[in-house]
Write a protein that holds these residues in place. Sequence first.
Motif, PDB file in Angstrom:
ATOM      1  N   ASP A 236     -19.389  22.111 -21.848  1.00  0.00           N
ATOM      2  CA  ASP A 236     -18.120  21.805 -21.245  1.00  0.00           C
ATOM      3  C   ASP A 236     -16.869  20.382 -21.574  1.00  0.00           C
ATOM      4  OD1 ASP A 236     -15.236  22.645 -20.235  1.00  0.00           O
ATOM      5  OD2 ASP A 236     -16.585  22.466 -18.157  1.00  0.00           O
ATOM      6  N   HIS A 300     -16.723  19.918 -11.746  1.00  0.00           N
ATOM      7  CA  HIS A 300     -17.959  20.793 -11.791  1.00  0.00           C
ATOM      8  C   HIS A 300     -19.371  19.847 -12.060  1.00  0.00           C
ATOM      9  CE1 HIS A 300     -17.836  22.660 -15.392  1.00  0.00           C
ATOM     10  NE2 HIS A 300     -16.537  22.530 -15.311  1.00  0.00           N
ATOM     11  N   HIS A 307     -20.790  26.700 -13.990  1.00  0.00           N
ATOM     12  CA  HIS A 307     -19.462  25.408 -12.578  1.00  0.00           C
ATOM     13  C   HIS A 307     -20.740  25.932 -11.896  1.00  0.00           C
ATOM     14  CE1 HIS A 307     -15.212  27.093 -14.202  1.00  0.00           C
ATOM     15  NE2 HIS A 307     -15.944  25.858 -14.822  1.00  0.00           N
ATOM     16  N   SER A 327     -18.576  17.339 -14.947  1.00  0.00           N
ATOM     17  CA  SER A 327     -16.996  16.567 -15.584  1.00  0.00           C
ATOM     18  C   SER A 327     -16.278  16.022 -15.052  1.00  0.00           C
ATOM     19  CB  SER A 327     -16.630  18.796 -16.049  1.00  0.00           C
ATOM     20  OG  SER A 327     -15.644  19.367 -14.952  1.00  0.00           O
ATOM     21  N   GLU A 329     -11.773  16.143 -15.248  1.00  0.00           N
ATOM     22  CA  GLU A 329     -11.141  16.770 -16.166  1.00  0.00           C
ATOM     23  C   GLU A 329      -9.909  16.765 -15.594  1.00  0.00           C
ATOM     24  OE1 GLU A 329     -11.793  20.940 -16.662  1.00  0.00           O
ATOM     25  OE2 GLU A 329     -13.365  20.332 -15.304  1.00  0.00           O
ATOM     26  N   GLU A 343     -11.148  16.748 -21.081  1.00  0.00           N
ATOM     27  CA  GLU A 343     -12.420  16.514 -20.470  1.00  0.00           C
ATOM     28  C   GLU A 343     -13.677  16.498 -20.575  1.00  0.00           C
ATOM     29  OE1 GLU A 343     -13.110  20.678 -19.706  1.00  0.00           O
ATOM     30  OE2 GLU A 343     -14.655  20.645 -18.061  1.00  0.00           O
TER      31      GLU A 343
END
Length: 368
Positions: A236, A300, A307, A327, A329, A343
């Motif tokens: 992510d 997260h 997530h 992460s 972000e 991120e």
Amino acid sequence: MDIYKSRLNLIKDRMKEKNIDGMILFPSSNQYYVTGFRTFPGERLLLSIIPVKGEPFFIAPMLYESQVRKESWIKEIVLWTDENKPYEILKKTMEQRGLNIGRFAVDDNLFAVQLLSMISVLPKIEFLPMGDLLGSLRLSKSAEEIDKIRQAGKIVDEVVEEVRKNAKPGMTEIEVAAMMEFEMRKRGSEGPSFETIVGSGPNSALPHYNAGERRINSGEFIVLDFGAIYKGYCSDTTRTLCMGEPADKMREVYNVVKEAQEIGVRTVKPGIKAKDVDAAVRKHISDKGYGEYFIHRTGHGLGLEIHEEPYISGISESILKPGMVFSIEPGIYINGEFGVRIEDIVVVTEDGCERLNNYPRDLTSINV
Ligand code: GLY
Ligand code: MN
Ligand code: MN
């Protein structure tokens, strides 16, 4: 298969501690983590039942038989066909095994309609939320898991560079998203880890925008927020590129987000609370006068799910430990004008953290 046996032992210990008689899993990251079998959720009843006493088994539609046998270490499968009534089969199977009474934890992702049908055929079972039964086991990643996330992160780093080289003014957001998803697949990704976000111009100020038919103009930011699934594990990343040259205000906001993200990454170390990372990032953005425009948590956890725990928010008391992956972000979103988010995913190490994304964070312009 040893990894699954050791997971099963830990899970059974946790269930005994919590006075739980079994676990009912549905197509999800939990089912994959425990059984090795992976498919997408659907309306057909496809459960893995993991009792504390006795052997685990699947209840599965016939069309899944070969795949379950190929992927899972669990050998017992109660099959049903599209002509059967699966809830009657579930009821009979549970009764035959003495599992029609007791406390069972159910997968968080189970469809409500399926749980309601299970409640009606198994009235003596007390169904419980999974809670942290599996979440706490999945919290710290092994070296093998981290390697898969690192590879998923590398795919994304390469795809940002493809966008920088190939995106042009006049392309639609959807065209850019299509390029990103194609380039991820070419590099071995099993698919996007969530709906690819390509937000241009004012759409860049919408944190969970998707991608639409808007054409991207020169002088606009493009928020690219996306991830790859590699061998089951998610990445992510967000990069905010500029189509051509940004205005001064865009440059100023970009730099605040970049500094905040760097502060977040530098704050991470074992023993501190997740909320301390959020506070450090938020303080910087507030000190620069943009606090009211940072409208979400700092990050997260991720792994098999995009997530998951630990959440990096202002109320998270989670204590960071080596092997946790999450992460960082931060973003600033000026509604109707533009937004910026940067991120990266990080893994906590013995004395800090390591980034699992490395695409440059300096303000990058696409040549127009
Ligand atoms: N799924 C969007 C994000 O968490 O970055
Ligand atoms: Mn993201
Ligand atoms: Mn994220």
